[in-house]
Design a protein around this motif. Structure first.
Motif, PDB file in Angstrom:
ATOM      1  N   ALA A 169      64.323 -41.204  -1.067  1.00  0.00           N
ATOM      2  CA  ALA A 169      62.939 -41.442  -0.650  1.00  0.00           C
ATOM      3  C   ALA A 169      61.996 -41.358  -1.850  1.00  0.00           C
ATOM      4  O   ALA A 169      61.115 -42.217  -2.031  1.00  0.00           O
ATOM      5  N   LEU A 170      62.179 -40.334  -2.677  1.00  0.00           N
ATOM      6  CA  LEU A 170      61.349 -40.207  -3.879  1.00  0.00           C
ATOM      7  C   LEU A 170      61.599 -41.368  -4.835  1.00  0.00           C
ATOM      8  O   LEU A 170      60.656 -41.935  -5.413  1.00  0.00           O
ATOM      9  N   PHE A 171      62.850 -41.725  -5.000  1.00  0.00           N
ATOM     10  CA  PHE A 171      63.259 -42.815  -5.879  1.00  0.00           C
ATOM     11  C   PHE A 171      62.619 -44.125  -5.428  1.00  0.00           C
ATOM     12  O   PHE A 171      62.032 -44.876  -6.222  1.00  0.00           O
ATOM     13  N   SER A 172      62.707 -44.387  -4.135  1.00  0.00           N
ATOM     14  CA  SER A 172      62.154 -45.630  -3.597  1.00  0.00           C
ATOM     15  C   SER A 172      60.636 -45.673  -3.725  1.00  0.00           C
ATOM     16  O   SER A 172      60.066 -46.712  -4.095  1.00  0.00           O
ATOM     17  N   ALA A 173      59.965 -44.563  -3.411  1.00  0.00           N
ATOM     18  CA  ALA A 173      58.507 -44.530  -3.536  1.00  0.00           C
ATOM     19  C   ALA A 173      58.086 -44.811  -4.970  1.00  0.00           C
ATOM     20  O   ALA A 173      57.113 -45.548  -5.216  1.00  0.00           O
ATOM     21  N   ALA A 174      58.843 -44.275  -5.933  1.00  0.00           N
ATOM     22  CA  ALA A 174      58.500 -44.463  -7.347  1.00  0.00           C
ATOM     23  C   ALA A 174      58.654 -45.918  -7.765  1.00  0.00           C
ATOM     24  O   ALA A 174      57.728 -46.508  -8.351  1.00  0.00           O
ATOM     25  N   TYR A 175      59.815 -46.528  -7.475  1.00  0.00           N
ATOM     26  CA  TYR A 175      59.982 -47.912  -7.955  1.00  0.00           C
ATOM     27  C   TYR A 175      59.145 -48.896  -7.154  1.00  0.00           C
ATOM     28  O   TYR A 175      58.704 -49.927  -7.677  1.00  0.00           O
ATOM     29  N   THR A 176      58.867 -48.591  -5.878  1.00  0.00           N
ATOM     30  CA  THR A 176      58.007 -49.486  -5.099  1.00  0.00           C
ATOM     31  C   THR A 176      56.573 -49.432  -5.603  1.00  0.00           C
ATOM     32  O   THR A 176      55.908 -50.472  -5.723  1.00  0.00           O
ATOM     33  N   LEU A 177      56.075 -48.235  -5.905  1.00  0.00           N
ATOM     34  CA  LEU A 177      54.734 -48.114  -6.468  1.00  0.00           C
ATOM     35  C   LEU A 177      54.641 -48.810  -7.820  1.00  0.00           C
ATOM     36  O   LEU A 177      53.620 -49.434  -8.142  1.00  0.00           O
ATOM     37  N   ALA A 178      55.704 -48.739  -8.612  1.00  0.00           N
ATOM     38  CA  ALA A 178      55.713 -49.432  -9.904  1.00  0.00           C
ATOM     39  C   ALA A 178      55.645 -50.945  -9.707  1.00  0.00           C
ATOM     40  O   ALA A 178      54.894 -51.639 -10.403  1.00  0.00           O
ATOM     41  N   LEU A 179      56.406 -51.459  -8.745  1.00  0.00           N
ATOM     42  CA  LEU A 179      56.362 -52.898  -8.457  1.00  0.00           C
ATOM     43  C   LEU A 179      54.987 -53.317  -7.946  1.00  0.00           C
ATOM     44  O   LEU A 179      54.473 -54.387  -8.313  1.00  0.00           O
ATOM     45  N   LEU A 180      54.376 -52.478  -7.110  1.00  0.00           N
ATOM     46  CA  LEU A 180      53.044 -52.789  -6.598  1.00  0.00           C
ATOM     47  C   LEU A 180      51.998 -52.754  -7.710  1.00  0.00           C
ATOM     48  O   LEU A 180      51.054 -53.558  -7.712  1.00  0.00           O
ATOM     49  N   ALA A 181      52.166 -51.826  -8.649  1.00  0.00           N
ATOM     50  CA  ALA A 181      51.240 -51.779  -9.783  1.00  0.00           C
ATOM     51  C   ALA A 181      51.346 -53.049 -10.616  1.00  0.00           C
ATOM     52  O   ALA A 181      50.327 -53.602 -11.068  1.00  0.00           O
ATOM     53  N   LEU A 182      52.566 -53.546 -10.805  1.00  0.00           N
ATOM     54  CA  LEU A 182      52.755 -54.803 -11.529  1.00  0.00           C
ATOM     55  C   LEU A 182      52.162 -55.974 -10.738  1.00  0.00           C
ATOM     56  O   LEU A 182      51.553 -56.884 -11.324  1.00  0.00           O
ATOM     57  N   ALA A 183      52.341 -55.945  -9.416  1.00  0.00           N
ATOM     58  CA  ALA A 183      51.769 -57.002  -8.582  1.00  0.00           C
ATOM     59  C   ALA A 183      50.248 -56.977  -8.649  1.00  0.00           C
ATOM     60  O   ALA A 183      49.592 -58.030  -8.706  1.00  0.00           O
ATOM     61  N   ARG A 184      49.670 -55.773  -8.643  1.00  0.00           N
ATOM     62  CA  ARG A 184      48.216 -55.653  -8.750  1.00  0.00           C
ATOM     63  C   ARG A 184      47.731 -56.173 -10.103  1.00  0.00           C
ATOM     64  O   ARG A 184      46.699 -56.846 -10.190  1.00  0.00           O
ATOM     65  N   LEU A 185      48.470 -55.847 -11.163  1.00  0.00           N
ATOM     66  CA  LEU A 185      48.114 -56.336 -12.495  1.00  0.00           C
ATOM     67  C   LEU A 185      48.147 -57.860 -12.537  1.00  0.00           C
ATOM     68  O   LEU A 185      47.233 -58.505 -13.076  1.00  0.00           O
ATOM     69  N   ALA A 186      49.195 -58.452 -11.949  1.00  0.00           N
ATOM     70  CA  ALA A 186      49.291 -59.906 -11.900  1.00  0.00           C
ATOM     71  C   ALA A 186      48.153 -60.511 -11.077  1.00  0.00           C
ATOM     72  O   ALA A 186      47.572 -61.543 -11.447  1.00  0.00           O
ATOM     73  N   TRP A 187      47.816 -59.850  -9.968  1.00  0.00           N
ATOM     74  CA  TRP A 187      46.728 -60.323  -9.106  1.00  0.00           C
ATOM     75  C   TRP A 187      45.403 -60.322  -9.860  1.00  0.00           C
ATOM     76  O   TRP A 187      44.621 -61.268  -9.757  1.00  0.00           O
ATOM     77  N   ASN A 188      45.145 -59.274 -10.626  1.00  0.00           N
ATOM     78  CA  ASN A 188      43.871 -59.158 -11.333  1.00  0.00           C
ATOM     79  C   ASN A 188      43.750 -60.098 -12.527  1.00  0.00           C
ATOM     80  O   ASN A 188      42.636 -60.455 -12.915  1.00  0.00           O
ATOM     81  N   HIS A 189      44.851 -60.497 -13.118  1.00  0.00           N
ATOM     82  CA  HIS A 189      44.796 -61.254 -14.368  1.00  0.00           C
ATOM     83  C   HIS A 189      45.278 -62.695 -14.261  1.00  0.00           C
ATOM     84  O   HIS A 189      44.916 -63.526 -15.100  1.00  0.00           O
ATOM     85  N   TRP A 190      46.096 -63.006 -13.252  1.00  0.00           N
ATOM     86  CA  TRP A 190      46.718 -64.328 -13.237  1.00  0.00           C
ATOM     87  C   TRP A 190      46.367 -65.172 -12.019  1.00  0.00           C
ATOM     88  O   TRP A 190      46.867 -66.282 -11.871  1.00  0.00           O
ATOM     89  N   THR A 191      45.547 -64.660 -11.116  1.00  0.00           N
ATOM     90  CA  THR A 191      45.166 -65.456  -9.951  1.00  0.00           C
ATOM     91  C   THR A 191      43.740 -65.978 -10.126  1.00  0.00           C
ATOM     92  O   THR A 191      42.934 -65.377 -10.845  1.00  0.00           O
ATOM     93  N   PRO A 192      43.413 -67.101  -9.488  1.00  0.00           N
ATOM     94  CA  PRO A 192      42.048 -67.638  -9.593  1.00  0.00           C
ATOM     95  C   PRO A 192      40.996 -66.630  -9.117  1.00  0.00           C
ATOM     96  O   PRO A 192      41.231 -65.873  -8.178  1.00  0.00           O
ATOM     97  N   ARG A 193      39.862 -66.620  -9.769  1.00  0.00           N
ATOM     98  CA  ARG A 193      38.798 -65.666  -9.430  1.00  0.00           C
ATOM     99  C   ARG A 193      38.348 -65.819  -7.982  1.00  0.00           C
ATOM    100  O   ARG A 193      37.993 -64.841  -7.328  1.00  0.00           O
ATOM    101  N   ARG A 194      38.367 -67.053  -7.474  1.00  0.00           N
ATOM    102  CA  ARG A 194      37.910 -67.269  -6.097  1.00  0.00           C
ATOM    103  C   ARG A 194      38.838 -66.579  -5.089  1.00  0.00           C
ATOM    104  O   ARG A 194      38.399 -66.170  -4.018  1.00  0.00           O
ATOM    105  N   TRP A 195      40.128 -66.473  -5.416  1.00  0.00           N
ATOM    106  CA  TRP A 195      41.049 -65.736  -4.546  1.00  0.00           C
ATOM    107  C   TRP A 195      40.681 -64.261  -4.523  1.00  0.00           C
ATOM    108  O   TRP A 195      40.649 -63.645  -3.458  1.00  0.00           O
ATOM    109  N   ARG A 196      40.406 -63.708  -5.699  1.00  0.00           N
ATOM    110  CA  ARG A 196      40.071 -62.293  -5.777  1.00  0.00           C
ATOM    111  C   ARG A 196      38.744 -62.012  -5.089  1.00  0.00           C
ATOM    112  O   ARG A 196      38.564 -60.958  -4.471  1.00  0.00           O
TER     113      ARG A 196
END
Length: 210
Positions: A169-196
């Motif tokens: 459970a701890l392992f999964s929470a850690a790697y899932t949060l890491a993946l979500l952080a990467l997804a958030r980074l991609a969302w903030n930097h690589w998606t059109p501003r109008r989407w955000r």
């Protein structure tokens, strides 16, 4: 380490033997059977994709990402690296309820050594983390109860040790949060501003979009 192993076995026997009952003997094999939930999961995914809007489609994508990377890569390679035998393959006399009936575990001469991490636990904790990230804790908190029930079922069925479930459970929470952080980074930097601009609170766990 010896104390942890002793506690592990004590909790395992308490759940698997002392707290066993006919209702759980019927319920827990269903909870742990992915085939039982195959169609409900597929139907839910289609409904999210068709009627969940942009947020629903992002939710399905993030679940596929977390489970695909987690179960397909991290969990699979983790089992090969740790090589811990399941309790129902290493300890005799444990109860093994299934949808076909009740069996008693035997010590296998060549166990599969796939006890840690628990894929069931990792996948359902990943689901809870992603749901809370996309929809917020107030709407998705109940999935943590489901993840806890799933983890309990794995110990009840003698498929995993309690420490397998806890650390998975701890392992999964850690790697899932890491993946979500990467997804958030991609969302903030690589998606059109109008989407955000249209979806400023897409991942409430991280606040407003940049």
């Amino acid at each position: 380490m010896h104390l942890l192993h002793t506690l592990d076995l004590a909790i395992l026997r308490q759940i698997n033997l002392a707290w066993a009952n006919p209702f759980f003997d019927r319920l827990m094999p269903i909870v742990s059977d992915p085939n039982f939930f195959r169609w409900p999961i597929l139907i839910a995914a289609v409904l999210f994709l068709l009627f969940g809007g942009f947020r629903g489609r992002v939710f399905v994508f993030l679940i596929l990402l977390a489970v695909g990377v987690g179960d397909g890569v991290i969990v699979e390679h983790g089992k090969k690296w740790v090589r811990r035998a399941r309790p129902n393959e290493a300890i005799a006399g444990l109860r093994m309820p299934s949808r076909q009936g009740l069996k008693e575990s035997q010590v296998l001469p060549h166990p599969g050594r796939r006890s840690f991490p628990s894929g069931h636990t990792c996948n359902n904790v990943a689901l809870a983390v992603v749901a809370c990230a996309v929809y917020g804790l107030r709407r998705a908190w109940w999935l943590w109860l489901w993840a806890a029930l799933m983890g309990y079922s794995r110990v009840y069925l003698a498929a995993h040790y309690p420490t397998d479930v806890f650390f998975s459970a701890l392992f999964s929470a850690a790697y899932t949060l890491a993946l979500l952080a990467l997804a958030r980074l991609a969302w903030n930097h690589w998606t059109p501003r109008r989407w955000r601009a249209a979806h400023p609170d897409l991942l409430p766990l991280w606040g407003k979009a940049a």
